[in-house]
Scaffold this motif. Structure first.
Motif, PDB file in Angstrom:
ATOM      1  N   ASN A  49      -5.514   0.621 -13.951  1.00 16.82           N
ATOM      2  CA  ASN A  49      -6.881   0.220 -14.284  1.00 16.82           C
ATOM      3  C   ASN A  49      -7.720   0.024 -13.028  1.00 16.82           C
ATOM      4  OD1 ASN A  49      -9.004  -0.787 -16.126  1.00 16.82           O
ATOM      5  ND2 ASN A  49      -8.591  -2.739 -15.109  1.00 16.82           N
ATOM      6  N   HIS A  50      -7.131  -0.623 -12.013  1.00 17.25           N
ATOM      7  CA  HIS A  50      -7.863  -0.858 -10.759  1.00 17.25           C
ATOM      8  C   HIS A  50      -8.066   0.433  -9.967  1.00 17.25           C
ATOM      9  CE1 HIS A  50      -7.266  -5.103 -11.642  1.00 17.25           C
ATOM     10  NE2 HIS A  50      -8.161  -5.357 -10.713  1.00 17.25           N
ATOM     11  N   LEU A  51      -7.094   1.323 -10.029  1.00 21.27           N
ATOM     12  CA  LEU A  51      -7.253   2.594  -9.331  1.00 21.27           C
ATOM     13  C   LEU A  51      -8.344   3.434  -9.978  1.00 21.27           C
ATOM     14  CD1 LEU A  51      -3.503   3.549  -8.680  1.00 21.27           C
ATOM     15  CD2 LEU A  51      -5.175   2.772  -6.991  1.00 21.27           C
ATOM     16  N   SER A  52      -8.371   3.460 -11.314  1.00 27.05           N
ATOM     17  CA  SER A  52      -9.380   4.275 -12.009  1.00 27.05           C
ATOM     18  C   SER A  52     -10.780   3.698 -11.851  1.00 27.05           C
ATOM     19  CB  SER A  52      -9.031   4.398 -13.495  1.00 27.05           C
ATOM     20  OG  SER A  52      -9.067   3.119 -14.127  1.00 27.05           O
ATOM     21  N   ASN A  53     -10.868   2.368 -11.781  1.00 25.16           N
ATOM     22  CA  ASN A  53     -12.173   1.712 -11.617  1.00 25.16           C
ATOM     23  C   ASN A  53     -12.579   1.554 -10.153  1.00 25.16           C
ATOM     24  OD1 ASN A  53     -12.514   1.404 -14.386  1.00 25.16           O
ATOM     25  ND2 ASN A  53     -11.478  -0.595 -14.415  1.00 25.16           N
ATOM     26  N   ARG A  54     -11.686   1.969  -9.255  1.00 25.70           N
ATOM     27  CA  ARG A  54     -11.922   1.863  -7.811  1.00 25.70           C
ATOM     28  C   ARG A  54     -12.260   0.428  -7.403  1.00 25.70           C
ATOM     29  NH1 ARG A  54     -15.292   7.429  -6.304  1.00 25.70           N
ATOM     30  NH2 ARG A  54     -13.700   8.881  -7.119  1.00 25.70           N
ATOM     31  N   LYS A  55     -11.526  -0.511  -7.994  1.00 23.72           N
ATOM     32  CA  LYS A  55     -11.698  -1.928  -7.680  1.00 23.72           C
ATOM     33  C   LYS A  55     -10.519  -2.379  -6.813  1.00 23.72           C
ATOM     34  CE  LYS A  55     -13.617  -6.054  -8.172  1.00 23.72           C
ATOM     35  NZ  LYS A  55     -13.659  -6.788  -9.457  1.00 23.72           N
ATOM     36  N   GLN A  56     -10.812  -2.782  -5.597  1.00 23.85           N
ATOM     37  CA  GLN A  56      -9.751  -3.212  -4.683  1.00 23.85           C
ATOM     38  C   GLN A  56      -9.099  -4.497  -5.174  1.00 23.85           C
ATOM     39  OE1 GLN A  56     -12.109  -2.961  -0.838  1.00 23.85           O
ATOM     40  NE2 GLN A  56     -10.091  -2.321  -0.117  1.00 23.85           N
ATOM     41  N   ALA A  57      -7.849  -4.686  -4.761  1.00 23.00           N
ATOM     42  CA  ALA A  57      -7.145  -5.890  -5.203  1.00 23.00           C
ATOM     43  C   ALA A  57      -6.025  -6.255  -4.238  1.00 23.00           C
ATOM     44  CB  ALA A  57      -6.561  -5.684  -6.601  1.00 23.00           C
ATOM     45  N   PHE A  58      -5.791  -7.551  -4.144  1.00 24.26           N
ATOM     46  CA  PHE A  58      -4.593  -8.086  -3.503  1.00 24.26           C
ATOM     47  C   PHE A  58      -3.531  -8.263  -4.583  1.00 24.26           C
ATOM     48  CE2 PHE A  58      -7.312 -10.246  -0.117  1.00 24.26           C
ATOM     49  CZ  PHE A  58      -6.847  -9.452   0.918  1.00 24.26           C
ATOM     50  N   LEU A  59      -2.302  -7.911  -4.268  1.00 22.91           N
ATOM     51  CA  LEU A  59      -1.180  -8.187  -5.159  1.00 22.91           C
ATOM     52  C   LEU A  59      -0.154  -9.007  -4.384  1.00 22.91           C
ATOM     53  CD1 LEU A  59       0.431  -7.937  -7.751  1.00 22.91           C
ATOM     54  CD2 LEU A  59       1.189  -5.652  -7.016  1.00 22.91           C
ATOM     55  N   PHE A  60      -0.071 -10.287  -4.714  1.00 25.71           N
ATOM     56  CA  PHE A  60       0.840 -11.190  -4.013  1.00 25.71           C
ATOM     57  C   PHE A  60       2.224 -11.145  -4.662  1.00 25.71           C
ATOM     58  CE2 PHE A  60      -3.247 -12.743  -2.716  1.00 25.71           C
ATOM     59  CZ  PHE A  60      -3.049 -13.278  -1.447  1.00 25.71           C
TER      60      PHE A  60
END
Length: 500
Positions: free
Chosen positions: A359-370
């Motif tokens: 979902n984040h890749l398709s929306n091009r929304k950056q994210a931290f994954l801890f």
């Protein structure tokens, strides 16, 4: 080095060699501090004053002849204290260590006997029973300010201004305060008026933090706000190590070199590792302050004990429950992901996490994954690279850590997997955050609040999603969510927030 007493004066054997005189290590004298009455007619060395004022240093740290230092001691301008107090138990006067396992004996070439030294603060130079701590007790160098030192043109929010006014009051009255502010509240700007007032009054200010990268980040901000005030930065390898200025930025470790130096001490991230778990650093802070100094503690996540003291009215505190952009703090959501560790061992990813990633890749929304541990981060990144080769991981021992964080800031990395090393200090305008394995013990209430605080910090992007993927809820997860919700409630109650 050994000493003797001649006419009540402490005299080292290197300046008064005498075969018929008995010399002993300084720690064998009963005095806790060795001083003499000040001679007002003595012409002291301004170079020594400038180098030693507010410090506690070893003879090896001083680029001056020992005869000159001894002359200043005999005229009441320098004091000697035993580095290691010697009695029924050993005690290090520099770092406060009293753990017998952290002292070791060696045959000392200086005192020619078995001599104990402190292993806990060995990185600051070896301190032993025969090494004195040298401090300046003569007149101080006056701070002269011809104009108002603060040149910041920004505007504080109502919550910031309320806290700033209280900080100024505390500094003027030489008291102590906890500034409990949410992540992204603009705590640094809240300090500006208090620091300016202190400098105008000829006071020396130290802003200390546990982490070197925070010190380095603060330097340009402070120099821009106080352009006509000398600002120095102290951390391992710093070029300013031997300087003393009206405004000092320092790691808490470097305060081990100071003694009764500062009129105002500000501790940023008072809850952060290692300060929160290392009594030596608290000892260093207390000894770096003058007896009547004011103290300001900054924290987004005070310890449970401090929170209880605030609620009981036993600790003076001011809260900033809202960010400067006046939007509520994003609240985390909990999502069960099953036994994710078992899946990782099978080289599989929880389906709910895969959906979140895609979902984040398709929306091009950056994210931290801890994620809790380094080996888990390495396993996870090898699987996620199949979805997008740009996904990478970062951890404390990663030699390319800074470069990866920079690339993430520049939008070149879509998802950055990280351990708790990035729970503080890194601000990226428009991101979401997820925690895989939020039930792990490493994710305390404090850590989860800090992680959540990465989201929605920018006025341009004040919202975002925080997801705790878990294999069973914990008290820490619930406490973190409650903490954030309570801050939002207080913000609305005080009319500091707009919108839901």
């Amino acid at each position: 080095m050994k000493f003797t007493k001649i006419n009540q004066l402490l005299v080292p054997n290197v300046t008064t060699p005498c075969e018929n005189t008995s010399f002993i290590p300084i720690s064998h004298f009963p005095d806790k501090i060795h001083t003499t009455p000040r001679n007002p007619g003595f012409h002291f060395s301004t170079e020594l004053q400038d180098f030693l004022q507010g410090k506690q240093l070893l003879f090896d740290d001083l680029p001056f002849p020992i005869e000159l230092i001894q002359q200043h001691y005999e005229n009441g301008f320098v004091s000697y204290r035993p580095g290691i107090a010697y009695g029924q138990d050993l005690f290090c006067n520099r770092c406060g260590n009293e753990d017998s396992f952290l002292f070791s004996a060696f045959h000392c070439a200086r005192c020619h006997s078995e001599c104990f030294y402190c292993r806990k603060c060995i990185t600051m130079g070896r301190i032993s029973q025969c090494t004195p701590l040298v401090s300046w007790i003569g007149p101080e160098i006056n701070i002269i300010t011809l104009e108002h030192p603060l040149k910041w043109s920004g505007q504080l929010s109502l919550a910031q201004q309320t806290a700033s006014t209280e900080v100024v009051k505390v500094i003027n009255e030489n008291r102590e305060i906890l500034c409990w502010a949410v992540c992204g509240a603009g705590k640094t700007e809240v300090l500006f008026d208090g620091i300016a007032q202190a400098i105008l009054n000829g006071k020396r200010v130290c802003l200390a933090t546990p982490r070197t990268d925070v010190v380095i980040e603060l330097v340009p901000r402070m120099k821009a706000a106080f352009p006509h005030t000398e600002v120095i930065a102290l951390y391992g390898g710093s070029e300013d190590r031997h300087k003393f200025a009206p405004l000092t930025l320092s790691t808490t470790h470097q305060l081990l070199r100071f003694y009764r130096a500062f009129d105002v001490v500000i501790i940023d991230e008072a809850d952060a590792f290692p300060y929160s778990s290392e009594p030596m650093l608290e000892y260093a802070v207390q000894h770096s302050k003058k007896p009547d100094a004011s103290t300001v503690y900054l924290s987004a996540t005070p310890s449970p004990a401090w929170q209880h003291e605030v609620k009981q009215g036993k600790r003076h505190a001011i809260t900033i429950p809202a960010r400067y952009h006046k939007r509520p703090l994003p609240v985390p959501t909990f999502k069960w992901c099953g036994n994710w560790r078992k899946l990782l061992k099978k080289k599989q990813i929880p389906a709910i996490l895969t959906k979140w990633i895609l979902n984040h890749l398709s929306n091009r929304k950056q994210a931290f994954l801890f994620i809790p541990h380094v080996h888990e981060a390495e396993s996870l990144v090898s699987l996620l690279k199949k979805l997008d080769s740009r996904i990478t991981a970062v951890y404390s021992e990663d030699q390319n850590r800074k470069e990866k964080v920079t690339s993430f800031r520049q939008g070149e990395i879509p998802i950055l997997i990280t351990t708790t090393i990035l729970e503080r200090g890194v601000t990226v305008p428009n991101i979401d955050v997820a925690v895989l394995g939020a039930e792990d013990a490493i994710f305390t209430e404090s850590a989860l609040v800090q992680i959540s605080g990465r989201v929605g910090r920018s006025a341009s992007y004040p919202t975002g999603d925080i997801t705790f993927f878990h294999y069973g809820k914990t008290k820490a997860m619930i406490a973190a969510k409650t903490h954030i919700e309570d801050m939002n409630k207080e913000g609305f109650k005080r009319n500091l927030l707009i919108g839901e």
